[in-house]
Design a protein around this motif. Structure first.
Motif, PDB file in Angstrom:
ATOM      1  N   HIS A 276       0.841  -1.201   0.000  1.00  0.00           N
ATOM      2  CA  HIS A 276       0.000   0.000   0.000  1.00  0.00           C
ATOM      3  C   HIS A 276       0.876   1.252   0.000  1.00  0.00           C
ATOM      4  O   HIS A 276       1.956   1.262   0.604  1.00  0.00           O
ATOM      5  CB  HIS A 276      -0.917  -0.009   1.229  1.00  0.00           C
ATOM      6  N   PRO A 277       0.428   2.334  -0.655  1.00  0.00           N
ATOM      7  CA  PRO A 277       1.205   3.579  -0.665  1.00  0.00           C
ATOM      8  C   PRO A 277       1.544   4.113   0.723  1.00  0.00           C
ATOM      9  O   PRO A 277       2.581   4.765   0.897  1.00  0.00           O
ATOM     10  CB  PRO A 277       0.288   4.556  -1.424  1.00  0.00           C
ATOM     11  N   ALA A 278       0.686   3.850   1.709  1.00  0.00           N
ATOM     12  CA  ALA A 278       0.963   4.317   3.074  1.00  0.00           C
ATOM     13  C   ALA A 278       2.240   3.684   3.615  1.00  0.00           C
ATOM     14  O   ALA A 278       3.050   4.345   4.285  1.00  0.00           O
ATOM     15  CB  ALA A 278      -0.211   3.990   3.988  1.00  0.00           C
ATOM     16  N   PHE A 279       2.427   2.400   3.332  1.00  0.00           N
ATOM     17  CA  PHE A 279       3.621   1.701   3.804  1.00  0.00           C
ATOM     18  C   PHE A 279       4.850   2.180   3.044  1.00  0.00           C
ATOM     19  O   PHE A 279       5.920   2.385   3.629  1.00  0.00           O
ATOM     20  CB  PHE A 279       3.446   0.188   3.643  1.00  0.00           C
ATOM     21  N   THR A 280       4.721   2.371   1.744  1.00  0.00           N
ATOM     22  CA  THR A 280       5.837   2.879   0.940  1.00  0.00           C
ATOM     23  C   THR A 280       6.257   4.260   1.442  1.00  0.00           C
ATOM     24  O   THR A 280       7.452   4.547   1.579  1.00  0.00           O
ATOM     25  CB  THR A 280       5.426   2.980  -0.542  1.00  0.00           C
ATOM     26  N   GLN A 281       5.287   5.099   1.725  1.00  0.00           N
ATOM     27  CA  GLN A 281       5.575   6.442   2.226  1.00  0.00           C
ATOM     28  C   GLN A 281       6.276   6.377   3.577  1.00  0.00           C
ATOM     29  O   GLN A 281       7.218   7.135   3.843  1.00  0.00           O
ATOM     30  CB  GLN A 281       4.277   7.246   2.343  1.00  0.00           C
ATOM     31  N   ALA A 282       5.841   5.472   4.449  1.00  0.00           N
ATOM     32  CA  ALA A 282       6.468   5.324   5.765  1.00  0.00           C
ATOM     33  C   ALA A 282       7.923   4.905   5.638  1.00  0.00           C
ATOM     34  O   ALA A 282       8.797   5.419   6.346  1.00  0.00           O
ATOM     35  CB  ALA A 282       5.687   4.317   6.605  1.00  0.00           C
ATOM     36  N   ILE A 283       8.193   3.946   4.737  1.00  0.00           N
ATOM     37  CA  ILE A 283       9.575   3.496   4.528  1.00  0.00           C
ATOM     38  C   ILE A 283      10.433   4.660   4.033  1.00  0.00           C
ATOM     39  O   ILE A 283      11.562   4.864   4.494  1.00  0.00           O
ATOM     40  CB  ILE A 283       9.628   2.343   3.505  1.00  0.00           C
ATOM     41  N   TYR A 284       9.898   5.418   3.077  1.00  0.00           N
ATOM     42  CA  TYR A 284      10.637   6.566   2.549  1.00  0.00           C
ATOM     43  C   TYR A 284      10.991   7.550   3.665  1.00  0.00           C
ATOM     44  O   TYR A 284      12.131   8.047   3.742  1.00  0.00           O
ATOM     45  CB  TYR A 284       9.813   7.287   1.482  1.00  0.00           C
ATOM     46  N   ARG A 285      10.052   7.821   4.544  1.00  0.00           N
ATOM     47  CA  ARG A 285      10.270   8.826   5.581  1.00  0.00           C
ATOM     48  C   ARG A 285      11.325   8.388   6.597  1.00  0.00           C
ATOM     49  O   ARG A 285      11.997   9.220   7.202  1.00  0.00           O
ATOM     50  CB  ARG A 285       8.940   9.164   6.259  1.00  0.00           C
ATOM     51  N   VAL A 286      11.461   7.087   6.774  1.00  0.00           N
ATOM     52  CA  VAL A 286      12.534   6.577   7.628  1.00  0.00           C
ATOM     53  C   VAL A 286      13.889   6.885   6.992  1.00  0.00           C
ATOM     54  O   VAL A 286      14.778   7.463   7.623  1.00  0.00           O
ATOM     55  CB  VAL A 286      12.382   5.057   7.863  1.00  0.00           C
ATOM     56  N   GLY A 287      14.049   6.482   5.725  1.00  0.00           N
ATOM     57  CA  GLY A 287      15.311   6.734   5.030  1.00  0.00           C
ATOM     58  C   GLY A 287      15.620   8.208   4.890  1.00  0.00           C
ATOM     59  O   GLY A 287      16.782   8.627   4.969  1.00  0.00           O
ATOM     60  N   ASP A 288      14.586   9.009   4.715  1.00  0.00           N
ATOM     61  CA  ASP A 288      14.750  10.448   4.537  1.00  0.00           C
ATOM     62  C   ASP A 288      15.206  11.139   5.811  1.00  0.00           C
ATOM     63  O   ASP A 288      15.773  12.231   5.762  1.00  0.00           O
ATOM     64  CB  ASP A 288      13.426  11.056   4.057  1.00  0.00           C
ATOM     65  N   SER A 289      14.977  10.520   6.964  1.00  0.00           N
ATOM     66  CA  SER A 289      15.290  11.163   8.244  1.00  0.00           C
ATOM     67  C   SER A 289      16.673  10.807   8.782  1.00  0.00           C
ATOM     68  O   SER A 289      17.378  11.670   9.321  1.00  0.00           O
ATOM     69  CB  SER A 289      14.237  10.773   9.299  1.00  0.00           C
ATOM     70  N   ILE A 290      17.076   9.550   8.660  1.00  0.00           N
ATOM     71  CA  ILE A 290      18.218   9.072   9.439  1.00  0.00           C
ATOM     72  C   ILE A 290      19.552   9.721   9.078  1.00  0.00           C
ATOM     73  O   ILE A 290      20.433   9.845   9.939  1.00  0.00           O
ATOM     74  CB  ILE A 290      18.327   7.535   9.359  1.00  0.00           C
ATOM     75  N   THR A 291      19.731  10.143   7.831  1.00  0.00           N
ATOM     76  CA  THR A 291      20.997  10.799   7.467  1.00  0.00           C
ATOM     77  C   THR A 291      20.905  12.321   7.490  1.00  0.00           C
ATOM     78  O   THR A 291      21.877  13.008   7.149  1.00  0.00           O
ATOM     79  CB  THR A 291      21.472  10.347   6.063  1.00  0.00           C
ATOM     80  N   ASN A 292      19.778  12.847   7.908  1.00  0.00           N
ATOM     81  CA  ASN A 292      19.636  14.305   8.020  1.00  0.00           C
ATOM     82  C   ASN A 292      20.718  14.950   8.891  1.00  0.00           C
ATOM     83  O   ASN A 292      21.230  16.023   8.553  1.00  0.00           O
ATOM     84  CB  ASN A 292      18.257  14.676   8.567  1.00  0.00           C
ATOM     85  N   PRO A 293      21.085  14.341  10.036  1.00  0.00           N
ATOM     86  CA  PRO A 293      22.075  15.009  10.893  1.00  0.00           C
ATOM     87  C   PRO A 293      23.446  15.198  10.247  1.00  0.00           C
ATOM     88  O   PRO A 293      24.175  16.112  10.626  1.00  0.00           O
ATOM     89  CB  PRO A 293      22.178  14.069  12.106  1.00  0.00           C
ATOM     90  N   ILE A 294      23.810  14.356   9.281  1.00  0.00           N
ATOM     91  CA  ILE A 294      25.181  14.428   8.748  1.00  0.00           C
ATOM     92  C   ILE A 294      25.259  14.960   7.323  1.00  0.00           C
ATOM     93  O   ILE A 294      26.352  15.083   6.781  1.00  0.00           O
ATOM     94  CB  ILE A 294      25.863  13.045   8.806  1.00  0.00           C
ATOM     95  N   THR A 295      24.117  15.264   6.702  1.00  0.00           N
ATOM     96  CA  THR A 295      24.188  15.758   5.327  1.00  0.00           C
ATOM     97  C   THR A 295      24.579  17.227   5.277  1.00  0.00           C
ATOM     98  O   THR A 295      24.012  18.051   6.002  1.00  0.00           O
ATOM     99  CB  THR A 295      22.862  15.555   4.580  1.00  0.00           C
ATOM    100  N   PRO A 296      25.549  17.586   4.435  1.00  0.00           N
ATOM    101  CA  PRO A 296      25.922  18.994   4.288  1.00  0.00           C
ATOM    102  C   PRO A 296      24.956  19.766   3.399  1.00  0.00           C
ATOM    103  O   PRO A 296      25.111  20.969   3.220  1.00  0.00           O
ATOM    104  CB  PRO A 296      27.307  18.905   3.633  1.00  0.00           C
TER     105      PRO A 296
END
Length: 511
Positions: free
Chosen positions: A424-444
């Motif tokens: 379901h798109p809801a699950f795909t969106q949730a997975i994306y948001r996990v990946g989108d968040s975890i490297t936020n602290p170290i991205t320049p």
């Protein structure tokens, strides 16, 4: 500055990151170097015909050669607007007006002293993390406001202030999507998920709350992760803090006047919150969008920088008047001037980082990297697909900082792909948001990292980008491992990720 601790394998790894990172030139020169590399790479890759198919525009994207007369013309004519239109610049400077008054009036110091004196010791740090996470519902305010506040509190708790700085930054950005309150990020993610569905004409009901169950549970899981990393890795790593500067404030009992000023200032904050809530309730409120009647797309959220500046300025002003730390309007203006003076280094860095981000966008290198990476996941399913998508998104996030820009590109690729695989798109969106968040602290690629560096230099003038990233990396690693495992556990249980957001969907039932 830091006390010596017995090095283990992980500590030596972080030391290596710090050593190599600090070998990098000054951030300004690093951004200049990256600009040159992007220009040269665009010329070389354009010459050999590197391209990728864009599922959004249905066109083939070519690398744009910036090593040309047209490229140089664009670089010269757009440099100023790249800087002035930089997304975070205006918000940071506006909010800092209010923070400057709240800080230099003594309100922040009194508030922190009172909080530490009254709150149970074990609750203070978890509350800081929770506030930083909850603050993301309003957009980008939390990662601007919470790090310096956390640094001040850590200093008064006897910890290294930079430990508080990186902890709050990681909580606001590394756990960006995890929240019990539905906010701006939910609305933005939904808009591009719907766009992804439209590319194949699929009639699948989706809604703004369809990740709510999963994100609410994630918030408490990630709070524990951030707390663990802070106490077990960052605080021991940074050790004790000593300084010859005036930052080294010790707790002293507040005077009667200071207590009265703090009480009136806090009453002001409560009154402002109540007024905003009451003003926002009517559907005809000026704080709502006049067309949709919503708050997320209305003036309240869209103008969050002014709101936050006001929320700090007014109680800071009240405290200054009551305690007489400001005797005239000139003193208030001086407080704001002091705040802006401290932002000079950030402004210089932003100019050059804005040019780098613009060059990356003009050359199409960011889009092509994302599309090429997405093709690696074709033909995968189940656990491999989930982990692969998280890793891909986390990697792309280092090159494209904007969550909206990434999902605008990736949603038309992965929403249909996952849909036809039965997700379901809801699950795909949730997975994306996990990946989108975890490297936020170290991205320049986020303007907040230079801002964090400018805050850190207040406590350590020799602080380098390598030291900063080496202390943020454990959060990215911890969040990445635990949140990915949590996604897989949720996947195995089959629980919906939110209202109207099941994990699986029957592809044969699609229109």
């Amino acid at each position: 500055m830091a006390t010596t601790i017995k090095p283990n394998l992980f500590t030596r790894f972080l030391d290596k990151i710090e050593y190599l990172g600090n070998k990098l030139p000054d951030p300004v020169m690093m951004f200049v170097g990256l600009c040159i590399i992007i220009i040269l790479a665009s010329g070389a890759l354009s010459a050999i015909g590197v391209s990728a198919y864009n599922p959004v525009t249905k066109e083939t994207i070519q690398v744009v050669n910036l090593l040309s007369l047209d490229g140089f013309t664009q670089i010269l004519t757009k440099a100023t607007t790249n800087f002035t239109n930089f997304p975070a610049l205006g918000m940071v400077l506006v909010v800092m007006f209010g923070i400057g008054v709240a800080e230099h009036s003594g309100y922040f110091k009194a508030l922190m002293v009172a909080a530490v004196e009254k709150a149970p010791f074990k609750i203070i740090v978890p509350i800081l993390i929770l506030v930083a996470m909850l603050g993301t519902i309003a957009g980008d305010a939390s990662q601007i406001i919470m790090p310096p506040i956390a640094a001040m509190i850590f200093l008064r708790l006897g910890y290294h202030p930079i430990a508080g700085l990186v902890m709050a930054y990681a909580a606001a950005l590394g756990a960006f999507a995890a929240n019990v309150i539905i906010g701006v990020s939910d609305a933005l993610a939904l808009s591009f998920t719907e766009a992804g569905l439209k590319t194949i004409g699929a009639d699948v009901p989706v809604n703004i709350a369809m990740n709510w169950y999963f994100m609410t549970a994630s918030m408490f899981i990630l709070l524990a992760v951030i707390l663990f990393v802070t106490y077990k890795v960052i605080i021991p790593r940074l050790g004790t803090y000593t300084s010859d500067g005036q930052e080294q404030d010790h707790f002293t009992e507040l005077t009667t006047v200071e207590k009265r000023g703090l009480r009136y200032a806090n009453y002001t904050v409560l009154a402002l919150i109540v007024l905003i809530i009451l003003a926002a309730i009517p559907e005809t409120s000026f704080l709502r969008n006049p067309t949709t009647k919503g708050l997320v797309d209305g003036p309240l959220v869209q103008g969050v920088a002014i709101v936050m500046a006001f929320m700090f300025f007014v109680p800071g002003l009240v405290y200054a008047v009551v305690t007489k730390t400001a005797k005239s309007s000139k003193d208030i203006v001086h407080m704001m001037n002091e705040s802006m003076a401290g932002m000079s280094g950030f402004i210089v860095i932003v100019f050059f980082s804005a040019q780098m981000i613009a060059l990356f966008a003009w050359s199409n290198l960011g889009l092509i990297i994302a599309i090429k990476g997405a093709s690696l996941l074709e033909g995968q399913s189940g656990i491999v697909l989930i982990i692969g998508f998280i890793c891909l998104t986390a990697t792309v996030n280092i090159f494209i900082g904007s969550a909206s820009a990434k999902w605008a590109l990736l949603a038309p690729i992965f929403i249909p792909m996952f849909l036809f695989l039965g997700y379901h798109p809801a699950f795909t969106q949730a997975i994306y948001r996990v990946g989108d968040s975890i490297t936020n602290p170290i991205t320049p690629m986020l303007a907040y990292l230079p801002l964090l560096l400018s805050f850190a230099k207040k406590y350590d003038k020799n602080m380098g980008l390598g030291t900063l990233i080496s202390n943020l990396f454990p959060y990215t690693l911890g969040l990445g491992i635990v949140w990915t495992i949590f996604v897989l556990i949720w996947y195995w249980t089959g629980l919906p990720v939110g209202p109207g957001g099941p994990i699986h969907i029957d592809p044969s039932a699609l229109n």
